[in-house]
Design an enzyme around this catalytic site. Structure first.
Site, PDB file in Angstrom:
ATOM      1  N   GLY A  16       4.415  -5.401  -7.129  1.00 32.83           N
ATOM      2  CA  GLY A  16       4.192  -4.518  -5.990  1.00 32.83           C
ATOM      3  C   GLY A  16       5.107  -4.887  -4.847  1.00 32.83           C
ATOM      4  O   GLY A  16       5.660  -5.998  -4.795  1.00 32.83           O
ATOM      5  N   ALA A  21       6.826  -7.901   2.232  1.00 37.21           N
ATOM      6  CA  ALA A  21       6.829  -8.846   1.105  1.00 37.21           C
ATOM      7  C   ALA A  21       6.858  -8.104  -0.221  1.00 37.21           C
ATOM      8  O   ALA A  21       6.554  -6.913  -0.299  1.00 37.21           O
ATOM      9  CB  ALA A  21       5.598  -9.750   1.176  1.00 37.21           C
ATOM     10  N   ASP A 135      -6.776  -3.401   6.273  1.00 35.08           N
ATOM     11  CA  ASP A 135      -5.968  -2.587   5.359  1.00 35.08           C
ATOM     12  C   ASP A 135      -6.700  -2.394   4.031  1.00 35.08           C
ATOM     13  O   ASP A 135      -6.123  -2.555   2.948  1.00 35.08           O
ATOM     14  CB  ASP A 135      -4.600  -3.237   5.125  1.00 35.08           C
ATOM     15  CG  ASP A 135      -3.582  -2.246   4.541  1.00 35.08           C
ATOM     16  OD1 ASP A 135      -3.853  -1.023   4.560  1.00 35.08           O
ATOM     17  OD2 ASP A 135      -2.531  -2.698   4.067  1.00 35.08           O
TER      18      ASP A 135
END
Length: 656
Positions: A16, A21, A135
């Site tokens: 991902g 990052a 989040d």
């Protein structure tokens, strides 16, 4: 290849990627253990140092089975970039689960409850440690499979997390826009200046959107053109939402906003679970932070659901399977009322069978005394106060099938194939539910017939015994024309009793005749039900046809999924792609034809037949038997001469 002191990974093994990052699959150099490493990019280092360190500090504080574990913080050899070494979740994220065409319309009930349990447990651990995530979304809820094959979901990606107590506020903006609280959305997405501070309840809004997404397969708030194409309308939907509404859509450009106060009909969750879940969604998807539930109430209400027992009840009057959520310590009276809310069958009219045997539920006992049920082995609810069975309400999957564009458009073709495949999987799920419903109808009626036939046999035996007794009594000297009786009043009473006993004897004879006729009718109906089992096997072949189409469609879908990542196709590849589109469309039409013409039509016919059988059963057994006449002669049992002998027999007659 890249490495730290103890771990090694290849940049091709990307799991991902975010703004600050990238996450890769890596291995421990000594043990070979597979882990996930989060490598921060240059954008991350432009953040203030305290922000960079915040994620490390948060993860070090957390230790819970529903939160991704932090194993180590290391640095790469050359650039000395910070690397988080974390638990590897091999089954992707909740988002990848929802992206599977099989879950286009949401998760099955069992899987949704696993998600709910894991998210609630993980969030509870965060709040115990004073952490706000900021989040929450399906992409940040990872899935792995446990040793016994069960799903385990874990909260991940704490890059936006920070320590925040219940009373504290924050002003910085993080999150993914579709899941953002409207106040955060206004500032982060619309870039409008405002002076609001935000509390921990912003996570609750994100959880609400996530749970709605998991339950339905789609987002709750959708403007025309999509959330990211029409941001102003997106904001309007979330801020103008009426109290109690859990979803809002705009179906036409510049059209009105439409509100939903329940989950869509395509949702796979039972009405029993929906009734528990919808109030929670309504109270955490609340714009005004002062009206929104706090975490304490959210945890209390969700824990209440998760602690409940599910009792499966198949209602023969409705021909519908119900999931009744109830606490084990609740009384059976509460269970009967819960059944009434879902079936509209009053408690006094509810009769139950379980695995072919009458199931007597004592109202004062706790619900834990009810037998352990399953969807394939429910309590069967029977009631004489029944209407025409309506069966399962559902939406035809054909209405949700998109069409391919004529030209070759790899991205559009992939999206269309995914939508068509999702509708196909919904058709398969519905076909199985409809077939299970038919089986439960036949099995439930078969059991009722067996019970009634046994009752008829017992009634005949009791009636014959009673007739013999009456014949003997009428023949005795005591009931002769007053022989040996000097008292006129005694003679009158004896004559009256003799007359009434003769009348009762006639009633019993009629009862015996009617029971015999009823037995014959029940026998014919029972034979008819046994023949219908062959139809169940035929319908199972229809499901196999649908599954075969889906397998072929899924193969083409995977090809489209692979092709969409390419810049273009060669001439020959393009011709094959066009043929695949044609074949995919033909398979979809065949699948929907089998569903509509075989599965749905058979189900509708079975519903009509079931209604006729129910009416026939009720009229033949409860109307033809002379219950009223038997009750009218109940006072014949009062005289001491015959009271003791007749008491048990009379109770049987009155009950029947």
């Amino acid at each position: 290849m890249q490495s730290t002191t103890n771990y090694l990974w290849h940049t091709d093994d990307l799991l991902g990627q975010g703004a600050t990052a990238s996450v890769y699959k890596a291995r421990n150099k000594k043990s070979g253990e597979v882990v996930a490493v989060k490598v921060f990019n240059s954008a991350s280092y432009r953040r203030p140092p305290e922000v960079q360190e915040r994620e490390f500090e948060v993860l070090r504080r957390l230790n819970h089975q529903n939160i991704v574990k932090l194993f180590a913080v290391e640095e790469t050899g050359g650039s000395r970039q910070k690397v988080l070494v974390m638990e590897y979740c091999s089954s992707g994220s909740l988002l990848s689960v929802l992206e599977d065409p099989e879950n286009t319309f949401g998760l099955p009930e069992e899987e949704f409850l696993v998600v709910l349990r894991c998210v609630v447990a993980g969030m509870n651990h965060l709040r115990e440690n004073g952490i706000v995530h900021r989040d929450i979304k399906p992409g940040n809820i990872m899935r792995l499979v446990g040793e016994e094959g069960q799903s385990i979901y874990k909260l991940s990606d704490f890059g936006a997390a920070r320590k925040l107590d219940d009373e504290e506020k924050f002003v910085s903006v993080y999150g993914t826009e579709e899941y953002l609280h409207p106040d955060l959305y206004e500032r982060a997405v619309l870039r409008k200046p405002q002076q609001k501070a935000f509390g921990v309840t912003v996570d609750l809004w994100s959880i609400g959107v996530t749970l709605y997404h998991a339950a339905t397969g789609s987002l709750p708030f959708i403007p025309f053109g999509g959330p990211r194409r029409n941001k102003e309308i997106m904001y309007r939907i979330t801020t103008e939402k009426p109290a109690g509404a859990i979803a809002g859509t705009q179906k036409q450009e510049n059209g009105p906003l439409e509100w939903s106060y329940g989950l869509p009909i395509t949702c796979k969750l039972s009405m029993g679970l929906q009734n528990q879940l919808v109030p929670i969604l309504a109270n955490i998807l609340e714009v005004e932070q002062t009206k929104c539930w706090g975490f304490d109430q959210f945890f209390a209400e969700t824990s209440d659901i998760l602690q409940r027992t599910v009792i499966h009840v198949f209602s023969l009057p409705q021909a519908v399977l119900h999931h009744v959520y109830i606490h084990a310590h609740n009384t059976i009276t509460i269970f009967l009322e819960a059944v009434y809310e879902q079936t509209n069958v009053a408690p006094k009219h509810q009769e139950y069978l379980f695995e072919g045997h009458p199931c007597v539920l004592q109202p004062s006992l706790p619900a834990q005394h009810i037998a352990h049920t399953a969807a394939s082995s429910p309590l069967t609810l029977f009631s004489t106060a029944s209407d025409t069975p309506k069966g399962l309400a559902f939406r035809d999957p054909a209405l949700d099938v998109p069409k391919f564009v004529p030209k070759v458009d790899l991205q559009a073709d992939y999206s269309t194939a995914k939508g068509v495949l999702g509708a196909g999987y919904q058709a398969l799920w519905l076909a199985r539910v409809l077939l299970d419903g038919q089986a439960l109808m036949l099995r439930g009626l078969h059991w009722v017939l067996e019970v009634l036939q046994n009752t008829c046999q017992q009634t005949l035996e009791a009636t014959r015994t009673a007739l013999l007794f009456l014949s003997s009594s009428l023949a005795t000297e005591r009931f002769s024309s007053g022989a040996g009786t000097s008292d006129v009043q005694e003679l009158k009473e004896a004559t009256e009793l003799r007359s009434r006993l003769q009348t009762f004897s006639e009633v019993l004879s009629k009862c015996s005749h009617n029971v015999t006729e009823t037995q014959r009718s029940l026998g014919c109906l029972s034979e008819e039900l046994l023949k219908n089992w062959d139809q169940i096997h035929a319908d199972n072949r229809s499901i196999q046809k649908i599954q075969c189409c889906l397998d072929k469609m899924h193969f083409i879908y995977k090809q489209f999924k692979k092709s969409r990542m390419r810049p273009g196709l060669s001439y020959n590849e393009e011709q094959i792609h066009k043929l695949d589109k044609v074949n995919f469309s033909h398979l979809a039409k065949r699948l929907l034809h089998v569903f509509q013409e075989e599965c749905v039509q058979t189900y509708q016919v079975s519903l009509v037949t079931h209604g006729k059988r129910m009416r026939s059963l009720i009229s033949s057994f409860w109307t033809e038997l002379p219950n009223r006449e038997l009750r009218d002669h109940h006072d014949l049992l009062i005289p001491a001469l015959i009271r003791r002998t007749w008491s048990s027999t009379c109770r049987s007659f009155v009950t029947i």
